[in-house]
Design an enzyme around this catalytic site. Structure first.
Site, mmCIF file in Angstrom:
data_model
loop_
_atom_site.group_PDB
_atom_site.id
_atom_site.type_symbol
_atom_site.label_atom_id
_atom_site.label_comp_id
_atom_site.label_asym_id
_atom_site.label_seq_id
_atom_site.Cartn_x
_atom_site.Cartn_y
_atom_site.Cartn_z
ATOM 1 N N LEU A 264 -2.773 5.183 5.093
ATOM 2 C CA LEU A 264 -4.015 5.687 4.642
ATOM 3 C C LEU A 264 -4.333 5.449 2.918
ATOM 4 O O LEU A 264 -5.361 5.358 2.526
ATOM 5 C CB LEU A 264 -4.098 7.084 4.869
ATOM 6 C CG LEU A 264 -4.274 7.696 6.122
ATOM 7 C CD1 LEU A 264 -3.912 9.224 6.086
ATOM 8 C CD2 LEU A 264 -5.415 7.483 6.967
ATOM 9 N N ALA B 153 -6.256 2.149 7.708
ATOM 10 C CA ALA B 153 -7.434 3.041 7.587
ATOM 11 C C ALA B 153 -8.404 2.197 6.850
ATOM 12 O O ALA B 153 -8.053 1.281 5.895
ATOM 13 C CB ALA B 153 -7.236 4.209 6.744
ATOM 14 N N TYR C 99 -15.195 -3.314 -3.081
ATOM 15 C CA TYR C 99 -14.535 -2.152 -2.258
ATOM 16 C C TYR C 99 -14.786 -2.583 -0.562
ATOM 17 O O TYR C 99 -13.581 -2.898 0.042
ATOM 18 C CB TYR C 99 -14.958 -0.772 -2.371
ATOM 19 C CG TYR C 99 -14.419 0.265 -2.059
ATOM 20 C CD1 TYR C 99 -13.081 0.678 -1.945
ATOM 21 C CD2 TYR C 99 -15.093 0.798 -0.788
ATOM 22 C CE1 TYR C 99 -12.312 1.668 -1.471
ATOM 23 C CE2 TYR C 99 -14.399 1.937 -0.063
ATOM 24 C CZ TYR C 99 -13.216 2.276 -0.433
ATOM 25 O OH TYR C 99 -12.612 3.413 0.300
ATOM 26 N N LYS D 40 -11.619 -4.062 2.006
ATOM 27 C CA LYS D 40 -11.374 -3.320 3.243
ATOM 28 C C LYS D 40 -11.744 -4.439 4.404
ATOM 29 O O LYS D 40 -10.958 -4.278 5.474
ATOM 30 C CB LYS D 40 -11.936 -2.090 3.285
ATOM 31 C CG LYS D 40 -11.512 -1.057 2.523
ATOM 32 C CD LYS D 40 -10.461 -0.916 3.150
ATOM 33 C CE LYS D 40 -9.464 0.351 2.465
ATOM 34 N NZ LYS D 40 -8.045 0.793 3.042
#
Ligand code: UDP
Length: 264
Positions: A10, A52, A84, A88
């Site tokens: 995470l 995550a 961002y 991811k």
């Protein structure tokens, strides 16, 4: 990791705001950090990794609800906020790469707005910010006209969902949305917080141009499809927003009380 059967990864940059303020460090942390975890895990036997991810990876798509296999719409590279989502997305590709190439058992959890006690407002998150503002008599800062909506999941439900996924063989090698489907506008949220705290603070509408970098527009809706999650674990985060807010308010009040006692 040695001896562990699962790694729940995470750790990442907290909040899109930090990527805007510190793009280089954030990108390195998000991409290299996940790369390190996957690389080390792949050297071990009998270990599985949950990574995550985030609803930000859907970008500015206005499809409702977002399904796991939908296309994504990411903005231009001079707008730092998209960094961002991009990191991811790379994390997700990397994770799938380790699954396909190294046969490392993985799950990707694409987490939507998740809230609850102990969340801090430092990195922009709306609920701790508005609750703190309401309790200290400051104006509640609602961005834009407050008509944008979000679905807020309770952190305990989200954790239970992550845990349940690790028990499910079917989940390996797949991506899951983790989120609530109870949609609420930010203006309604602010009014609820005012009501539940009994605050006399006013609600102040702050133009997007004052809080976001030029060229970035807030996402107007962000709703997860939870069909896949329900099918694999049989439940989804569904604690009502009023109950979540009450838990956050009680905790904030307690912290403020302790702080006041300590500084007397
Ligand atoms: N927001 C707001 N006031 C604040 C902080 C956030 O109106 O003080 C809005 C923000 O523009 C977004 C929503 O609340 O529409 C949720 O923001 P948050 O940063 O919690 O999560 P996001 O959905 O942006 O990842």
């Amino acid at each position: 990791m040695r001896g562990a059967d699962w790694v729940i990864h995470l750790a990442a940059v907290v909040g899109a705001q930090l990527v805007v303020d510190k793009p280089i460090e954030s990108i390195v942390v998000n991409v290299e950090g996940t790369g390190n975890v996957l690389e080390e895990a792949a050297k071990l036997k009998n270990i599985r990794v949950m990574v995550a991810s985030t609803s930000e990876t859907y970008g500015m798509s206005n499809k409702v609800p977002f399904e796991e296999d939908d296309n994504r719409i990411i903005g231009p590279t001079h707008i730092r906020r998209w960094g961002y989502a991009a990191t991811k997305i790379v994390d997700e590709f990397l994770t799938m790469g380790y699954f396909q190439e190294k046969k490392l058992p993985v799950i990707i959890a694409r987490i939507f707005n998740t809230v609850g006690p102990r969340q801090v407002g430092t990195y922009g998150m709306v609920i701790p910010r508005l609750v703190e503002q309401a309790l200290s008599g400051k104006p509640l800062t609602v961005y834009g006209d407050g008509s944008q909506t979000r679905c807020f999941a309770f952190v305990k439900d989200a954790v239970n969902a992550l845990s349940a996924l690790t028990e499910n063989e079917y989940a390996i090698g797949k991506v899951f949305n983790i989120g609530s489907t109870q949609e609420i506008s930010i203006l309604t949220l602010a009014k609820k917080i005012k009501h539940l705290t009994g605050s006399r603070s006013r609600i102040k509408l702050v133009p997007f141009a004052k809080v976001f970098e030029k060229g970035f527009n807030d996402m107007s809706r962000r709703v997860p499809s939870v069909k896949k999650l329900i099918k694999s674990i049989g439940f989804v985060p569904e604690t009502p927003i009023d109950q979540i807010l009450l838990e956050v308010i009680v905790e904030r009040r307690r912290l403020n009380l302790n702080f006041n006692e300590a500084t007397k």
